[in-house]
Each structure stands twice: as structure tokens, then as C-alpha cells.
Design a protein around this motif. Structure first.
Motif, short mmCIF file in Angstrom:
data_model
loop_
_atom_site.label_atom_id
_atom_site.label_comp_id
_atom_site.label_asym_id
_atom_site.label_seq_id
_atom_site.Cartn_x
_atom_site.Cartn_y
_atom_site.Cartn_z
N ILE A 137 0.85 -1.21 0.00
CA ILE A 137 0.00 0.00 0.00
C ILE A 137 0.88 1.25 0.00
CG2 ILE A 137 -1.60 1.35 1.44
CD1 ILE A 137 -2.92 -1.37 2.17
N ALA A 138 1.93 1.23 0.81
CA ALA A 138 2.83 2.40 0.86
C ALA A 138 3.47 2.64 -0.50
CB ALA A 138 3.89 2.19 1.93
N GLY B 182 0.88 3.99 -2.86
CA GLY B 182 0.60 5.39 -2.51
C GLY B 182 1.71 6.31 -2.98
N ALA B 183 2.94 5.85 -2.81
CA ALA B 183 4.09 6.66 -3.26
C ALA B 183 4.02 6.89 -4.76
CB ALA B 183 5.39 5.97 -2.88
N ARG C 255 -7.39 1.72 8.03
CA ARG C 255 -6.06 1.98 7.52
C ARG C 255 -5.84 3.45 7.20
NH1 ARG C 255 -2.55 -1.89 5.91
NH2 ARG C 255 -4.25 -3.31 6.29
N ALA D 78 -8.18 -4.30 2.44
CA ALA D 78 -7.53 -3.98 3.71
C ALA D 78 -8.58 -3.61 4.75
CB ALA D 78 -6.56 -2.82 3.51
N PRO D 79 -8.22 -3.69 6.06
CA PRO D 79 -9.18 -3.28 7.10
C PRO D 79 -9.54 -1.81 6.94
CG PRO D 79 -7.32 -4.44 8.06
CD PRO D 79 -6.99 -4.23 6.62
N ASP D 80 -10.73 -1.43 7.45
CA ASP D 80 -11.28 -0.09 7.27
C ASP D 80 -10.48 1.04 7.90
OD1 ASP D 80 -13.31 -0.35 5.62
OD2 ASP D 80 -14.88 -0.50 7.15
N ASP E 4 -4.11 7.80 -13.01
CA ASP E 4 -5.35 7.17 -12.54
C ASP E 4 -5.21 5.65 -12.41
OD1 ASP E 4 -6.63 9.52 -12.10
OD2 ASP E 4 -7.72 9.55 -13.99
N LEU F 97 -3.80 5.26 -9.05
CA LEU F 97 -4.84 5.45 -8.03
C LEU F 97 -5.73 4.20 -7.94
CD1 LEU F 97 -5.80 7.74 -6.06
CD2 LEU F 97 -7.51 8.34 -7.79
N VAL G 194 1.26 7.11 -6.48
CA VAL G 194 0.21 8.12 -6.71
C VAL G 194 0.79 9.52 -6.50
CG1 VAL G 194 -2.01 9.02 -5.91
CG2 VAL G 194 -1.69 6.56 -6.12
N VAL G 195 1.57 9.67 -5.43
CA VAL G 195 2.18 10.98 -5.14
C VAL G 195 3.11 11.38 -6.30
CG1 VAL G 195 3.70 12.25 -3.57
CG2 VAL G 195 2.01 10.66 -2.64
N LEU H 55 -6.53 -1.26 -1.11
CA LEU H 55 -7.27 -0.82 0.07
C LEU H 55 -8.61 -1.53 0.22
CD1 LEU H 55 -6.49 3.01 -0.09
CD2 LEU H 55 -5.70 1.42 1.66
N LEU I 34 -4.02 1.46 -6.02
CA LEU I 34 -4.13 1.72 -4.58
C LEU I 34 -5.55 1.37 -4.09
CD1 LEU I 34 -2.90 2.87 -1.95
CD2 LEU I 34 -3.57 5.16 -2.74
N GLU I 35 -6.54 1.72 -4.90
CA GLU I 35 -7.93 1.43 -4.54
C GLU I 35 -8.13 -0.08 -4.35
OE1 GLU I 35 -10.49 4.43 -5.24
OE2 GLU I 35 -10.91 3.36 -3.40
#
Lengths: 331, 53
Positions: free
Chosen positions: B8-9, B12-13, B53, B49-51, B36, B39, B15-16, B46, B42-43
Motif C-alpha cells: 500500500i505504501a 501510494g508513493a 487503515r 484492507a481493514p477499514d 489514474d 490510483l 500516486v504521489v 485498500l 491503490l484502490e
């Protein structure tokens, strides 16, 4: 027939008569450079800027509830005619339903803040640091005056140039940032902080309509070499003036990426975009100084936190977000 | 769990990183699509993943 007049008087009328969504920043609707969609047989307007392949909308429709879906559908038609997509920024919670009905993805993108003036006081331990900072600024010889723009206009322009220069020649932001001058200046209030006859800093306040009426702490600037506490001292003087007038609320406006809360999200929101907003809040100071801006607002111990939203026509999207920045002249 | 967090990290990186790329070339539709896609990845991560996060 759909009208797209660049006439801000229609917008002014709409934000005054139809503050249904309680957008505290609604006065930005009359900013220079905005475009307006209105329908001859429907009250209200949509405020937007064509930006690249997007129509970037400010707020939701400024319209009575029954007119809002119709305006949004007309806006969707306009976007389709222009082969553009809609991205809407600074929606309020009360704006969301129509966008969700039209299939938009709505995500929180920050919050705005408001202070109840009838009970506000700087007395007590929580405000000790703030009081000391203000006292230091006043000891430096700072005086504060409410004044018409004409008195300070030239020095404000000079101060703006200095301020932008101190930010490494940053571009002047627009669209989601207040302005001064123009046909509606008489509706704003200007408080100037002065040393002798030299302008040290200023805060412009714009009117807020709706259920929390009052003023919004809008555009504010100070000279890079000004002593600490200048902005706080100016704002304190403005608060005292507003309190004496019986003004109910002082709004501090929108800070991107701040005040994020899972409880504030709507069904169907993008978890990835939510993650991304949290990331920008925590590590995105180089992209936007949200934490610095929030720290200034937080020191006044805000009474109300209002989540603000972005709505994407075709799902959460990074280029759509970038076009919001672009509409603000940040890209 | 650590592998999942790392994934996930990393997503996310990306996306940044793509935000920066889009800001550099806002009219470039290919760059926009790649952003996109990042993104969306990442979607998907997630979504399982648990809520909290």
C-alpha cells in the motif's frame, strides 16, 4: 436556453438569495475570471472555470433545493457539448446528494472553520501564547485600522509583490483565493496593520451568508520582515469590531487536506483518494502548506469544523485534481 | 500484514509521484491515465484492507 454569461452580478444575487448549502466561501463566486451557468427559467447559478479538458466548478449550484438538480444536469450537458469533464471543488455536505444522484464520486478534501463571536474571548490559559504574541506585535509600534481599499491599495500591491518574492517568486493564486478591488469591494472589510505610515500586513474579510452569517477571514498578507503576531493582532482588532457590531460568526475558510474524517465521507467515496488526502496532510507540506495554515486557524480554538468535498464526474482522478490546482494558477 | 502495508505504501508513493508528473504535464492524457491507473491500484489494495487503515 443555457446562459453562460460572465456576469458576476447574477452570482452575487444567487449567493445572497440561495445560501442553502451554507458555503462559507461563497463570496469567491464573484471572483474575476469566473464563468457562470444559469437558466432563464431557473433560479441560481453554477460557478466554474474552463481549465484544460475540465470544467472546474466552485461549490455546488448556488440555487434553491428544487432547482439544483436541473442546474447540475444543464452543467453536465454543457460539459458534454465541450467534450470536457466536470470536477467540483469546495462542495459542502449539503451539496453532495445531487452529485451522488448523477453518479459522481464525492470525497472529502479538507475542511473550513468557524468561530462563534458572541461567546468568543481571548481570556484564559488556552489563549495565553496568542495574547503574548499579539502584545509583542503591538509593542513593536503596530497600529490597526479599518480602512477603505483606496487608502492602502498601492502599498497592498507592493506588499503582495514582496510577499510573493519571499515565496521564491510563487505565482499569485486565484479562483479559490479571495481578491480585493473590483465592483464588489464595497461589500468587503479591510483591516490594515501599520507601523507609522508603512503597511505591515492586512486582512480582507468577505461577507458570509446563510445559517452562520458573518465575515470570512479571507486574503491576508504581511511583509516578510514583519514582527511575529502581526496577523493575529489585526484579526483580534477585527474580531473586536465585529463583536461590537453584533456579528455572529467569523469564518476562517477552507484549508485543503485538513480536518479529514472517515465519518464525513459519503457512500461510494474513493478509499484511495481518501488515503491520498491523508498522505498530503501528513507529508505534503511542499505541495501545499496545509498544516501551517491550519495551525493559524487552530490557535483561535474554532467552534465548528465543516468538511469540504471534491466531486469527480468519472471517478476519483489525479488529473482532475491537478486541474483544480491549475484553475487556481498553482500549476 | 507488513507485506500488505508495504504494498500500500509503495502504491501510494506512486500516486504521489504521478501527481507531480500530472502537474508537470497537465494536458498529457497518457500521463493522466497512468496517474489514474496508480490510483486504481491503490484502490484495489485498500479494498481488501481493514477499514481503519
Amino acid at each position: 436556453m443555457t446562459g453562460t454569461l460572465a456576469r458576476s452580478d447574477i452570482a452575487l444575487d444567487a449567493i445572497r438569495c440561495h445560501p442553502d448549502a451554507d458555503n462559507p466561501s461563497s463570496f469567491l463566486a464573484v471572483n474575476e475570471g469566473n464563468r457562470y451557468l444559469h437558466l432563464p427559467d431557473t433560479p441560481g447559478v453554477i460557478v466554474y472555470r474552463p481549465t484544460g479538458r475540465y470544467l472546474v466548478q466552485f461549490g455546488g449550484p448556488f440555487a434553491p433545493k428544487e432547482a439544483r438538480p436541473r442546474l447540475l444536469r444543464a452543467f453536465l450537458d454543457l460539459a458534454a457539448e465541450q467534450d470536457r469533464e466536470i470536477v467540483s471543488i469546495q462542495l459542502q455536505g449539503a451539496d453532495a446528494a445531487e452529485y451522488l444522484d448523477e453518479g459522481f464520486t464525492v470525497n472529502q478534501i479538507g475542511a473550513s472553520y468557524a468561530l462563534r463571536l458572541d461567546t468568543f474571548t481571548l481570556r484564559g490559559t488556552p489563549f495565553m501564547q496568542l495574547r503574548n504574541k499579539i502584545a509583542r506585535a503591538l509593542r513593536s509600534g503596530l497600529t490597526i485600522h479599518e480602512a477603505p481599499l483606496g487608502e492602502w491599495h498601492v502599498q497592498m500591491k507592493e506588499l503582495d509583490s514582496e510577499w510573493l518574492g519571499s515565496k521564491g517568486g510563487a505565482r499569485p493564486l486565484e479562483f479559490l483565493v479571495g481578491e480585493y478591488g473590483g465592483p464588489y469591494q464595497h461589500l468587503r472589510r479591510l483591516f490594515a496593520g501599520v507601523h507609522g505610515d508603512r503597511l505591515t500586513g492586512y486582512i480582507s474579510y468577505s461577507p458570509v451568508y446563510g445559517s452562520r452569517p458573518g465575515w470570512m477571514h479571507d486574503l491576508s498578507r504581511r511583509r516578510p520582515d514583519s514582527p511575529p503576531g502581526v496577523m493575529e493582532a489585526i484579526n483580534k482588532a477585527a474580531i473586536e469590531t465585529f463583536q461590537a457590531e453584533g456579528v455572529e460568526w467569523l469564518h476562517f475558510g477552507y484549508t485543503p487536506f485538513s480536518g479529514l474524517s472517515t465519518e464525513a465521507e459519503f457512500p461510494g467515496h474513493s478509499r484511495a483518494f481518501q488515503w491520498f488526502m491523508k498522505e498530503l496532510w501528513t507529508n505534503g507540506e511542499h505541495i501545499y502548506p496545509a498544516q501551517t495554515q491550519y495551525a493559524y486557524k487552530e490557535k483561535w480554538k474554532q467552534d465548528v469544523i465543516l468538511p469540504e468535498y471534491i466531486a469527480f464526474q468519472s471517478g476519483a482522478s489525479i488529473p482532475a485534481l491537478v486541474h483544480v490546482f491549475r484553475a487556481c494558477n498553482a500549476v | 500484514m507488513t507485506d500488505e502495508n508495504d504494498e500500500i505504501a509503495a502504491a501510494g508513493a506512486r500516486v504521489v509521484e504521478m501527481l507531480g508528473a500530472c502537474a508537470e504535464a497537465p494536458d498529457d492524457r497518457e500521463v493522466g491515465r497512468a496517474a489514474d491507473d496508480a490510483l486504481m491500484r491503490l484502490e484495489r489494495l485498500l479494498a481488501v484492507a481493514p477499514d481503519d487503515r
